[in-house]
Write a protein that holds these residues in place. Structure first.
Motif, mmCIF file in Angstrom:
data_model
loop_
_atom_site.group_PDB
_atom_site.id
_atom_site.type_symbol
_atom_site.label_atom_id
_atom_site.label_comp_id
_atom_site.label_asym_id
_atom_site.label_seq_id
_atom_site.Cartn_x
_atom_site.Cartn_y
_atom_site.Cartn_z
ATOM 1 N N TYR A 1 0.760 -1.167 0.037
ATOM 2 C CA TYR A 1 -0.019 -0.023 -0.101
ATOM 3 C C TYR A 1 0.835 1.109 0.177
ATOM 4 O O TYR A 1 0.719 2.044 -0.667
ATOM 5 C CB TYR A 1 -0.796 -0.069 1.209
ATOM 6 C CG TYR A 1 -2.264 1.035 1.267
ATOM 7 C CD1 TYR A 1 -2.472 1.571 -0.011
ATOM 8 C CD2 TYR A 1 -2.838 1.221 2.188
ATOM 9 C CE1 TYR A 1 -3.676 2.295 0.103
ATOM 10 C CE2 TYR A 1 -4.095 1.779 2.267
ATOM 11 C CZ TYR A 1 -4.349 2.802 1.207
ATOM 12 O OH TYR A 1 -5.302 3.363 1.208
ATOM 13 N N GLU A 2 1.900 1.090 0.870
ATOM 14 C CA GLU A 2 2.861 2.405 1.045
ATOM 15 C C GLU A 2 3.481 2.712 -0.391
ATOM 16 O O GLU A 2 3.801 3.722 -0.875
ATOM 17 C CB GLU A 2 3.703 2.152 1.969
ATOM 18 C CG GLU A 2 4.921 3.153 2.129
ATOM 19 C CD GLU A 2 5.617 3.622 3.170
ATOM 20 O OE1 GLU A 2 6.583 2.583 3.573
ATOM 21 O OE2 GLU A 2 5.295 4.621 4.009
ATOM 22 N N GLU A 3 3.946 1.447 -0.898
ATOM 23 C CA GLU A 3 4.642 1.580 -2.206
ATOM 24 C C GLU A 3 3.667 2.056 -3.304
ATOM 25 O O GLU A 3 4.271 3.127 -4.002
ATOM 26 C CB GLU A 3 5.204 0.173 -2.814
ATOM 27 C CG GLU A 3 6.399 -0.436 -1.919
ATOM 28 C CD GLU A 3 6.474 -1.983 -1.823
ATOM 29 O OE1 GLU A 3 7.684 -2.560 -1.245
ATOM 30 O OE2 GLU A 3 5.897 -2.498 -2.454
ATOM 31 N N SER A 4 2.691 1.806 -3.307
ATOM 32 C CA SER A 4 1.624 2.152 -4.272
ATOM 33 C C SER A 4 1.296 3.608 -4.125
ATOM 34 O O SER A 4 1.127 4.273 -5.101
ATOM 35 C CB SER A 4 0.580 1.370 -4.695
ATOM 36 O OG SER A 4 -0.302 1.212 -3.371
ATOM 37 N N VAL A 5 1.126 3.911 -3.032
ATOM 38 C CA VAL A 5 0.749 5.352 -2.591
ATOM 39 C C VAL A 5 1.530 6.073 -2.842
ATOM 40 O O VAL A 5 1.401 7.341 -3.694
ATOM 41 C CB VAL A 5 0.099 5.265 -1.036
ATOM 42 C CG1 VAL A 5 -0.013 6.921 -0.585
ATOM 43 C CG2 VAL A 5 -1.197 4.923 -0.758
ATOM 44 N N LEU A 6 2.857 5.950 -2.441
ATOM 45 C CA LEU A 6 4.078 6.879 -2.811
ATOM 46 C C LEU A 6 4.232 7.106 -4.282
ATOM 47 O O LEU A 6 4.300 8.325 -4.876
ATOM 48 C CB LEU A 6 5.181 6.584 -2.037
ATOM 49 C CG LEU A 6 5.245 6.438 -0.411
ATOM 50 C CD1 LEU A 6 6.633 6.033 0.029
ATOM 51 C CD2 LEU A 6 4.759 7.792 -0.030
ATOM 52 N N ALA A 7 4.085 5.765 -5.071
ATOM 53 C CA ALA A 7 4.480 5.806 -6.623
ATOM 54 C C ALA A 7 3.402 6.654 -7.306
ATOM 55 O O ALA A 7 3.679 7.464 -8.075
ATOM 56 C CB ALA A 7 4.375 4.603 -6.940
ATOM 57 N N VAL A 8 1.931 6.498 -6.889
ATOM 58 C CA VAL A 8 1.178 7.213 -7.451
ATOM 59 C C VAL A 8 0.959 8.711 -7.322
ATOM 60 O O VAL A 8 0.913 9.508 -8.175
ATOM 61 C CB VAL A 8 -0.230 6.635 -7.305
ATOM 62 C CG1 VAL A 8 -1.597 7.312 -7.654
ATOM 63 C CG2 VAL A 8 -0.489 5.214 -7.966
#
Lengths: 301, 666, 192
Positions: A18-25
């Motif tokens: 979740y963190e990875e995708s939130v930060l990336a997006v």
């Protein structure tokens, strides 16, 4: 646009994707997130039932730190549990002067001050309300055509302090997923409890609730479920095998809505942490995953 | 005798009312009277259980005689309730009725405080202020004006229809104004009426025809009241008559234009059938519509949309009644009284209560939609069928949707229990389906109502006590597949149930119309917190409003069923007739006047007056107030830069002395 | 067949209990309840409860404290807040359930071996030490303390988490401001 970012314990552990995708997006959309420095555990709902006042004090430290770090900047909180606990603390001190006094005394001991001015907001809220669906639509390079998604909000982002969507029948994620090009299913259980907080205490009930959610998505022929909460994702993903064992086979991947956004924006499966799913979502997502140069190019853009 | 004997030394009598225990339980009335006796110029001060009673009033008269009183203060309830009573008593005692002032120690004191000592102190303060004020009062004369005998009835539902007929039958002229194309209102949509199950159309349509044919009634449909001026007995109203593009005088209602319309089939949602059927741009709202005149909907008519229609409607009409150039007209009328019967709207569950699946799940209906389904002139000819044309095997009726709920409307809508029973009966009768009622409390207080509930119980309809949590198409067991599932706590059984049905009926509540606030402003009346129009007194003046000459009938005042609506409409008609038959009305003398010596002729008051009572006399370069038009609102008084406008009963020294005294302890 | 009386005498009631519930955050409005059952109708767990949420509110309102505090219901609440947002009387039912849980813990009437209080203690110790929690450790400790068999049952889950990089049993998340945090949490009068 910039916000303070509060990850919470789950996003550093089981909810890493979740963190990875939130930060990336957010990065892709040009929204800056500054992680709250030295944040502590939010206070969590399980603890709240035992020692409410201390759990408010725990939450209040984070809120005080946020005000110090970036005054008048909203704080983005992806985890539903943290989102609720922090929001609840803001509300409670307004409604109950005695609790407000206790929280103040506790913070005083640590030399902290909290004016109850920082807004606690969910990424979904930020993306739909502040950024807008048009901007999101423009960022899509690989529309999720034909992907059938069951939107699952869980309980605690819209309840009880709904600020950006309906408390029983929210639709903001539906619209967002449609903006990505996905087909959003009518999913009647979109805010029904996943049983997450039961798996540790009354596991058979927790499993049953998980099974109901997964099975309903399967019956409606969804390719996968999209969620906004690391606790729901963990519960539905990690206990799927147990649930299936107890109640019948069900193979329903559960991913974060930000992972789907990332893919639609051209990020790779790895960049949004899709390899972290226990029940793999690659079966239906493979065709939307950029590989090698294409992915890198999309990222560079 | 009205000249009174207010001159000379002030001799004031003070009367403190207990109002039973309403005041006495929170205010030490004896102490208050004792303290009042010691106030300047007070000759007598007494407390009494009910000042408004005959003995109470006589006490005042006796004291005026025995103690030669010339000013009276009564400390009791709100002037709204009894100022008139006490002015009468003072007048009968031989004083000018305006040598009187009332201190409100009930609503402003006893009812809103919890500390007896503080409430007592406040009562003393209020009375001291009143005593000081009444010394400045002057003898005033009331004026009378004659009353226009015509009546305006607003709204052509059963309330307006009934009131209009009663007034017209009494020989008075009535203007009945209805917003829609036909009169009939909600009742015209119903099939049967509870508890007797007589056919709504059979009892309503004769009354509608009577309205049309009555020589004393001018019926204006598709019209709205655009503005009202004036005051009791002498209102001027502007009526906006919207174009229906058919000449009402010429059209005979042969309906051939509808047949001829370029659209061969209905294509647009039919409002009368709650959108369950389609109509053409040329249409008549329903077969029994009054007047029997068609109308063109410019939003959908090909001529209005494109200008390229061959206009078969025009060629088929030999009476040449179609007029595409018809424009909005304004009619101006003068009336003495107004009856407002603007009705209600049903609660719309879309978006507000999505958990019940309305507009999300196919076979969830509102009760009004089902009224159309069971109606033989409805979209299915009275067949209760689902959207796919099949018959439901089980039907769930959900009570209290948009009623008794702090999130939507907090009040009980009063009619839903009974209409739910009626629909349960009709649906069961037509389909033989299992019918489930989900209710919180069954409310059947009316003549024959409980008996009707008993009848439904005996017919085998299910009654599950519990407010439904939600309606879903999520199936848990095979018999729920493809159906609607109602999840509810059976509170009498003490467990949660899932009840699969094929059709869900939402018994939506009644609420004020969306534009009730505009209507309220147009007529200068008040509404209660929930938005229904406010009656002058909840028990004793249930059809009057705070504005003299304006009366209420039907659901615009509060939810009520047809019998109660008709009763209230009759009462409103009687009130209007009583007013008119009096022939003239006495006006309050609290009007404003201009001290011509002081007026600078700046004209700033002219535009402020809401009643157009101020005119400018060019020769004198001064403003002048027409006392017959002045309502005593005080706007000009406050605005006048030179302070040259004075208002009777609210003169500067009266108000300032009162304020000074009430604050003297602070 | 064993015959049991089901009558309740008024002496079994305690108005003090009602007052206590009403005085706690969340309990304020319970006396406004109209017993419509919406809470139970929307509660996803009501079918696992021995008494429905509506009955709990009713019994609390009437002062049948023993029935309320010995009921499984309050422990089945997952705080999804569906009842709170749906209640037509505006009763904060979820918060009322929290209040009742705390009253049960204070009186020691919670079900034996029920892991919530254990979970809370473990959680608190961990937060106090590190400022953050570690879900993997938390779960492991909880299972050890309450039902160690569960640890074995969940072994496969552990392997899954390691495989997907979500397991963090041995990774310490610690904050800098631990002294600050301890100052906030050091409330002398209160048990830890």
């Amino acid at each position: 646009m910039q916000y303070v970012y509060y990850p919470g314990c789950s996003l550093k552990g089981t909810g890493r994707a979740y963190e990875e995708s939130v930060l990336a997006v957010f990065d892709k959309l040009g929204i800056q997130l500054a992680e709250l420095e030295d944040w502590n555990c939010c206070g969590a709902t399980a603890y709240m039932s035992v020692d409410e006042h201390r759990s408010f004090a725990l939450a209040a430290r984070n809120l005080a730190l946020a005000e110090r770090q970036a005054p008048d900047t909203a704080m983005v909180v992806p985890c539903s549990g943290c989102y609720l606990t922090l929001n609840k603390t803001c509300h409670i001190v307004k409604d109950y002067p005695e609790i407000a006094q206790e929280v103040k005394t506790a913070l005083d001991r640590a030399g902290l001050e909290w004016k109850n001015r920082v807004e606690v907001r969910h990424p979904l809220d930020i993306l739909v309300q502040d950024l807008g669906l048009d901007t999101i639509r423009q960022a899509v390079v690989r529309p999720l055509k034909g992907l059938k998604v069951a939107p699952y909000y869980g309980c605690q982002i819209v309840r009880p302090y709904s600020t950006f969507d309906h408390q029983i029948y929210p639709t903001s994620m539906d619209h967002l997923l449609e903006a990505l090009g996905a087909t959003v299913m009518h999913y009647p259980l979109k805010t029904k409890c996943c049983g997450g907080s039961m798996t540790g205490t009354v596991p058979e009930v927790g499993k049953r609730l998980s099974y109901i959610l997964l099975n309903e998505a399967k019956k409606r022929e969804a390719d996968l479920m999209a969620t906004v909460c690391p606790l729901c994702q963990f519960n539905l993903d990690a206990y799927a095998r147990d649930a299936a064992h107890a109640y019948g086979p069900v193979n329903m991947p559960v991913v974060y809505f930000t992972q789907l956004m990332g893919l639609a924006f051209g990020l790779s499966a790895k960049q949004v942490g899709l390899q972290r799913n226990i029940v793999s979502a690659m079966g239906s997502l493979k065709k939307f995953c950029s590989t090698g140069a294409a992915g890198a190019a999309a990222t560079a853009k | 005798m009205n000249g009174g004997n207010g001159d000379g030394d002030l001799r004031i009598g003070v009367y403190v009312c207990h109002c039973g225990i309403n005041i006495a339980s929170m205010v030490d009335v004896e102490k208050v009277a004792e303290r009042a006796a010691a106030m300047p110029h007070v000759v007598v001060a007494r407390d009494y259980k009910y000042m408004c009673s005959d003995p109470g009033q006589q006490m005042i008269a006796q004291d005026v005689r025995n103690h030669r009183l010339n000013r009276i203060v009564v400390a009791a309830c709100s002037p709204l309730l009894h100022e008139k009573t006490f002015r009468g008593a003072v007048e009968r005692a031989g004083l000018n009725p305006f040598f009187f002032h009332m201190a409100n120690i009930r609503e402003h004191d006893a009812w809103v405080h919890e500390n007896r000592d503080e409430a007592t102190t406040k009562a003393i303060d209020l009375i001291r202020a009143a005593v000081r004020r009444v010394g400045h009062h002057k003898a005033l004369e009331r004026r009378t004006v004659s009353i226009n005998p015509n009546v305006l009835v607003v709204g052509g539902g059963i309330a307006g229809i009934h009131a209009a007929l009663k007034i017209a039958d009494a020989g008075r002229r009535v203007y009945l104004v209805e917003r829609e194309l036909s009169i009939g209102g909600h009742m015209a949509k119903f099939d049967k009426t509870f508890p007797t199950l007589d056919c709504a159309a059979c009892i309503l349509t004769p009354k509608m025809s009577q309205v049309k044919d009555h020589p004393n009634i001018t019926l204006w449909t598709y019209s709205e009241v655009a503005g009202v001026e004036g005051f009791v007995g002498n209102f001027k109203a502007k009526i906006r008559r919207k174009p229906r593009y058919i000449d009402e005088e010429t059209c005979v209602g042969c309906l051939e234009c509808i047949e001829a319309c370029i659209f061969k089939e209905g294509k647009f949602p039919d409002e009368y059938n709650e959108g369950l059927s389609k109509r053409k741009p040329m249409y008549i709202p329903f077969p029994q519509a009054v007047p029997q005149v068609t109308a063109i909907d410019p939003e959908t008519c090909l001529h209005f949309k494109t200008g390229k229609c061959k206009q078969p409607c025009v060629s088929v009409c030999d009476r040449k009644a179609i007029d595409f150039d018809q424009k909005e007209r304004i009619e101006e009328i003068e009336v003495g009284a107004i009856v407002i019967g603007t009705g209600f709207q049903t609660f719309n569950p879309t978006d507000r209560l999505p958990q019940y699946g309305y507009k999300i799940l196919d076979n969830v209906y509102t009760a009004l939609e089902v009224e159309r389904l069971v109606n033989s002139s409805g979209p299915t000819g009275g067949e209760v069928v689902l959207r796919d044309g099949s018959r439901p095997r089980a039907v769930g009726i959900l009570h209290c949707i948009g009623s008794r709920d702090t999130k939507t409307n907090i009040w009980c809508s009063r009619v839903c229990c009974m209409y739910s029973l009626k629909l349960a009966h009709l649906v069961h009768e037509r389909t033989k389906a299992e019918v489930y009622n989900f209710y919180i409390d069954m409310r059947a207080p009316g003549k024959g109502y409980e008996e009707f509930y008993n009848r439904l119980l005996e017919e085998g309809v299910h009654f599950i006590r519990g407010k439904v949590g939600g309606v879903t198409d999520w199936a848990m067991v095979p018999e729920e597949e493809g159906r609607l599932v109602i999840r509810v706590e059976d509170t009498l059984g003490g467990f949660v149930r899932r009840v699969p049905v094929d059709m869900v009926v939402l018994s939506t509540g009644l609420e004020p119309r969306a534009d009730a606030d505009d209507v309220r402003r147009t007529f200068n009346i008040s509404c209660s917190t929930e938005g229904f129009f406010l009656e002058r007194h909840p028990k004793l003046a249930p059809v009057e409003t705070a504005s003299d000459g304006i009366y209420l009938a039907g659901c615009c005042q509060a939810p009520k069923d047809i019998p109660d609506t008709v009763a209230q409409a009759g009462a409103a008609a009687a009130e209007a007739l009583a007013l008119i038959d009096r022939g003239e009305v006495e006006l309050e003398p609290n009007t404003a006047y201009i001290d011509a010596d002081e007026c600078s002729g700046c004209k700033s008051c002219l535009s402020l007056c809401p009643y157009n009572a101020i005119s400018f006399i060019e020769e004198k370069k001064k403003a002048e107030i027409n006392e017959a038009l002045c309502k005593g609102c005080g706007t000009c008084v406050a605005a006048c830069p030179s302070g040259s406008i004075i208002q009777n009963l609210f003169e500067d020294d009266e108000i300032f002395s009162e304020i000074a005294e009430v604050l003297s302890d602070v | 067949m064993k015959i049991k009386q089901s009558i309740r005498y008024d002496s079994e009631r305690s108005s003090q209990f009602t007052k206590e519930v009403v005085s706690r955050p969340g309990g304020e409005m319970i006396q406004a309840c109209i017993q419509c059952g919406t809470c139970s109708g929307v509660c996803p767990l009501s079918n696992y409860m021995d008494r429905t949420p509506r009955q709990i509110i009713y019994l609390a309102r009437e002062g049948f404290g023993d029935e309320v505090l010995h009921s499984r219901t309050i422990w089945m609440c997952t705080s999804c807040y569906a009842c709170s947002v749906e209640c037509p009387r505006g009763i904060k039912i979820t918060d009322a359930m929290y209040a009742l849980k705390r009253m049960a813990i204070e009186r020691g009437t919670y079900p034996r071996r029920f892991p919530i209080p254990v979970l809370a203690r473990t959680f608190f110790a961990m937060v106090r030490r590190n400022g953050r929690t570690n879900e993997s450790q938390l779960a492991a400790i909880l299972f050890l303390k309450t039902n160690w068999l569960q640890l074995l049952n969940n072994a496969r889950l552990g392997l899954d988490l390691i495989r997907t990089g979500r397991f963090s049993m041995f990774k310490w998340e610690r904050i800098e401001g631990r002294a600050e945090l301890n100052a906030i949490l050091s409330d002398d009068g209160k048990p830890e």
